[in-house]
Design a protein around this motif. Sequence first.
Motif, PDB file in Angstrom:
ATOM      1  N   ALA A   1      12.017  -2.363   4.437  1.00 33.55           N
ATOM      2  CA  ALA A   1      12.288  -0.921   4.428  1.00 33.55           C
ATOM      3  C   ALA A   1      12.852  -0.407   5.752  1.00 33.55           C
ATOM      4  CB  ALA A   1      11.026  -0.152   4.059  1.00 33.55           C
ATOM      5  N   THR A   2      12.648  -1.135   6.837  1.00 35.99           N
ATOM      6  CA  THR A   2      13.191  -0.708   8.129  1.00 35.99           C
ATOM      7  C   THR A   2      14.585  -1.280   8.385  1.00 35.99           C
ATOM      8  OG1 THR A   2      12.167  -2.535   9.345  1.00 35.99           O
ATOM      9  CG2 THR A   2      10.876  -0.501   9.111  1.00 35.99           C
ATOM     10  N   GLY A   3      15.130  -2.035   7.425  1.00 41.31           N
ATOM     11  CA  GLY A   3      16.471  -2.591   7.564  1.00 41.31           C
ATOM     12  C   GLY A   3      16.535  -3.958   8.201  1.00 41.31           C
ATOM     13  N   GLU A   4      15.384  -4.561   8.464  1.00 37.96           N
ATOM     14  CA  GLU A   4      15.344  -5.904   9.063  1.00 37.96           C
ATOM     15  C   GLU A   4      15.641  -6.951   7.985  1.00 37.96           C
ATOM     16  OE1 GLU A   4      12.156  -8.865  11.296  1.00 37.96           O
ATOM     17  OE2 GLU A   4      11.476  -6.960  10.473  1.00 37.96           O
ATOM     18  N   LEU A   5      16.579  -7.853   8.266  1.00 35.69           N
ATOM     19  CA  LEU A   5      16.895  -8.941   7.353  1.00 35.69           C
ATOM     20  C   LEU A   5      15.717  -9.924   7.335  1.00 35.69           C
ATOM     21  CD1 LEU A   5      18.978 -10.408   5.541  1.00 35.69           C
ATOM     22  CD2 LEU A   5      19.784 -11.544   7.621  1.00 35.69           C
ATOM     23  N   VAL A   6      15.158 -10.176   6.141  1.00 32.09           N
ATOM     24  CA  VAL A   6      14.020 -11.085   6.044  1.00 32.09           C
ATOM     25  C   VAL A   6      14.367 -12.379   5.309  1.00 32.09           C
ATOM     26  CG1 VAL A   6      12.282  -9.266   6.255  1.00 32.09           C
ATOM     27  CG2 VAL A   6      13.081  -9.926   3.986  1.00 32.09           C
TER      28      VAL A   6
ATOM     29  N   MET B   1      13.809  -3.083  -4.682  1.00 28.14           N
ATOM     30  CA  MET B   1      12.698  -3.735  -5.378  1.00 28.14           C
ATOM     31  C   MET B   1      11.407  -3.442  -4.611  1.00 28.14           C
ATOM     32  SD  MET B   1      12.921  -7.788  -4.619  1.00 28.14           S
ATOM     33  CE  MET B   1      13.366  -8.400  -3.016  1.00 28.14           C
ATOM     34  N   VAL B   2      10.301  -3.625  -5.307  1.00 27.17           N
ATOM     35  CA  VAL B   2       8.980  -3.370  -4.721  1.00 27.17           C
ATOM     36  C   VAL B   2       8.169  -4.653  -4.802  1.00 27.17           C
ATOM     37  CG1 VAL B   2       6.866  -2.021  -4.904  1.00 27.17           C
ATOM     38  CG2 VAL B   2       9.078  -0.932  -5.375  1.00 27.17           C
ATOM     39  N   LEU B   3       7.572  -5.038  -3.670  1.00 26.19           N
ATOM     40  CA  LEU B   3       6.676  -6.178  -3.588  1.00 26.19           C
ATOM     41  C   LEU B   3       5.258  -5.635  -3.497  1.00 26.19           C
ATOM     42  CD1 LEU B   3       6.187  -9.256  -3.190  1.00 26.19           C
ATOM     43  CD2 LEU B   3       6.566  -8.887  -0.749  1.00 26.19           C
ATOM     44  N   LEU B   4       4.426  -5.976  -4.480  1.00 26.75           N
ATOM     45  CA  LEU B   4       3.015  -5.536  -4.497  1.00 26.75           C
ATOM     46  C   LEU B   4       2.119  -6.753  -4.422  1.00 26.75           C
ATOM     47  CD1 LEU B   4       3.027  -2.879  -7.353  1.00 26.75           C
ATOM     48  CD2 LEU B   4       2.970  -2.477  -4.907  1.00 26.75           C
ATOM     49  N   LYS B   5       1.042  -6.618  -3.678  1.00 31.74           N
ATOM     50  CA  LYS B   5       0.073  -7.720  -3.598  1.00 31.74           C
ATOM     51  C   LYS B   5      -1.300  -7.209  -3.915  1.00 31.74           C
ATOM     52  CE  LYS B   5       2.600 -10.646  -0.522  1.00 31.74           C
ATOM     53  NZ  LYS B   5       2.542 -11.580   0.532  1.00 31.74           N
TER      54      LYS B   5
ATOM     55  N   THR C   1       6.815 -17.260   5.883  1.00 31.93           N
ATOM     56  CA  THR C   1       5.687 -16.346   6.051  1.00 31.93           C
ATOM     57  C   THR C   1       5.662 -15.351   4.892  1.00 31.93           C
ATOM     58  OG1 THR C   1       5.964 -16.508   8.438  1.00 31.93           O
ATOM     59  CG2 THR C   1       4.623 -14.674   7.612  1.00 31.93           C
ATOM     60  N   PRO C   2       4.501 -15.188   4.242  1.00 37.93           N
ATOM     61  CA  PRO C   2       4.412 -14.192   3.158  1.00 37.93           C
ATOM     62  C   PRO C   2       4.661 -12.789   3.697  1.00 37.93           C
ATOM     63  CG  PRO C   2       2.497 -15.653   3.149  1.00 37.93           C
ATOM     64  CD  PRO C   2       3.254 -15.924   4.414  1.00 37.93           C
ATOM     65  N   LEU C   3       5.450 -12.022   2.978  1.00 37.15           N
ATOM     66  CA  LEU C   3       5.755 -10.654   3.375  1.00 37.15           C
ATOM     67  C   LEU C   3       4.717  -9.690   2.810  1.00 37.15           C
ATOM     68  CD1 LEU C   3       9.592 -10.821   2.828  1.00 37.15           C
ATOM     69  CD2 LEU C   3       8.378 -10.787   5.009  1.00 37.15           C
ATOM     70  N   SER C   4       4.572  -8.552   3.464  1.00 38.00           N
ATOM     71  CA  SER C   4       3.583  -7.562   3.037  1.00 38.00           C
ATOM     72  C   SER C   4       4.137  -6.725   1.885  1.00 38.00           C
ATOM     73  CB  SER C   4       3.209  -6.661   4.214  1.00 38.00           C
ATOM     74  OG  SER C   4       4.353  -5.987   4.679  1.00 38.00           O
ATOM     75  N   SER C   5       3.239  -6.025   1.210  1.00 39.33           N
ATOM     76  CA  SER C   5       3.628  -5.112   0.137  1.00 39.33           C
ATOM     77  C   SER C   5       4.554  -4.044   0.691  1.00 39.33           C
ATOM     78  CB  SER C   5       2.391  -4.434  -0.458  1.00 39.33           C
ATOM     79  OG  SER C   5       1.567  -5.375  -1.087  1.00 39.33           O
ATOM     80  N   GLY C   6       5.494  -3.610  -0.124  1.00 37.84           N
ATOM     81  CA  GLY C   6       6.387  -2.545   0.302  1.00 37.84           C
ATOM     82  C   GLY C   6       7.693  -2.562  -0.454  1.00 37.84           C
ATOM     83  N   VAL C   7       8.591  -1.703  -0.035  1.00 37.84           N
ATOM     84  CA  VAL C   7       9.922  -1.607  -0.621  1.00 37.84           C
ATOM     85  C   VAL C   7      10.850  -2.566   0.116  1.00 37.84           C
ATOM     86  CG1 VAL C   7      11.894  -0.076  -1.021  1.00 37.84           C
ATOM     87  CG2 VAL C   7       9.569   0.791  -1.310  1.00 37.84           C
ATOM     88  N   TYR C   8      11.642  -3.305  -0.648  1.00 35.10           N
ATOM     89  CA  TYR C   8      12.633  -4.233  -0.106  1.00 35.10           C
ATOM     90  C   TYR C   8      13.963  -3.959  -0.791  1.00 35.10           C
ATOM     91  CZ  TYR C   8       8.833  -6.653   2.159  1.00 35.10           C
ATOM     92  OH  TYR C   8       7.771  -6.944   2.966  1.00 35.10           O
ATOM     93  N   PHE C   9      15.038  -4.376  -0.165  1.00 30.14           N
ATOM     94  CA  PHE C   9      16.371  -4.161  -0.710  1.00 30.14           C
ATOM     95  C   PHE C   9      17.093  -5.490  -0.837  1.00 30.14           C
ATOM     96  CE2 PHE C   9      15.091  -0.245   1.270  1.00 30.14           C
ATOM     97  CZ  PHE C   9      15.407   0.692   0.292  1.00 30.14           C
ATOM     98  N   ILE C  10      17.691  -5.714  -2.001  1.00 34.78           N
ATOM     99  CA  ILE C  10      18.518  -6.893  -2.249  1.00 34.78           C
ATOM    100  C   ILE C  10      19.965  -6.457  -2.066  1.00 34.78           C
ATOM    101  CG2 ILE C  10      19.219  -8.636  -3.922  1.00 34.78           C
ATOM    102  CD1 ILE C  10      16.620  -7.889  -5.494  1.00 34.78           C
ATOM    103  N   GLN C  11      20.690  -7.139  -1.179  1.00 33.50           N
ATOM    104  CA  GLN C  11      22.116  -6.881  -1.026  1.00 33.50           C
ATOM    105  C   GLN C  11      22.857  -8.100  -1.546  1.00 33.50           C
ATOM    106  OE1 GLN C  11      23.556  -6.288   2.978  1.00 33.50           O
ATOM    107  NE2 GLN C  11      25.437  -5.336   2.253  1.00 33.50           N
ATOM    108  N   TYR C  12      23.825  -7.857  -2.429  1.00 32.93           N
ATOM    109  CA  TYR C  12      24.637  -8.919  -3.013  1.00 32.93           C
ATOM    110  C   TYR C  12      26.070  -8.767  -2.529  1.00 32.93           C
ATOM    111  CZ  TYR C  12      27.291 -11.504  -6.491  1.00 32.93           C
ATOM    112  OH  TYR C  12      28.159 -12.358  -7.108  1.00 32.93           O
TER     113      TYR C  12
END
Length: 103
Positions: A48-53, A99-103, A77-88
């Motif tokens: 969500a902060t724009g960092e490429l993961v 997309m949303v990652l929930l744990k 490393t497992p990522l935390s819950s939150g909003v993520y963005f897929i760029q194609y």
Amino acid sequence: VGVVSVTTVQSPTAVSRLLGNFPNPCNPSTTIKFSKNNLPATILIYNATGELVKRSNFVGGAGEFQMDWNGRDEYGTPLSSGVYFIQYQNGYTNVLHKMVLLK
């Protein structure tokens, strides 16, 4: 690390687009579907902060593909819950999908 598998889903097509991901929200894995032409394609995942993961590059033929992503970054490393963005990115196609990652 971070991508479980990539599978060709259908016969070749000239259409280049991001078809989305399922499930969304995901916990912790999701399947990202896309179609590409013969040009190389790239899937980038940002937090969500724009960092490429996560970055995945695809070369080869045209067709519909799917990429399984396990909710981990480039280092496994497992990522935390939150909003993520897929760029194609493929040729002149540049699409962003939330997309949303929930744990």
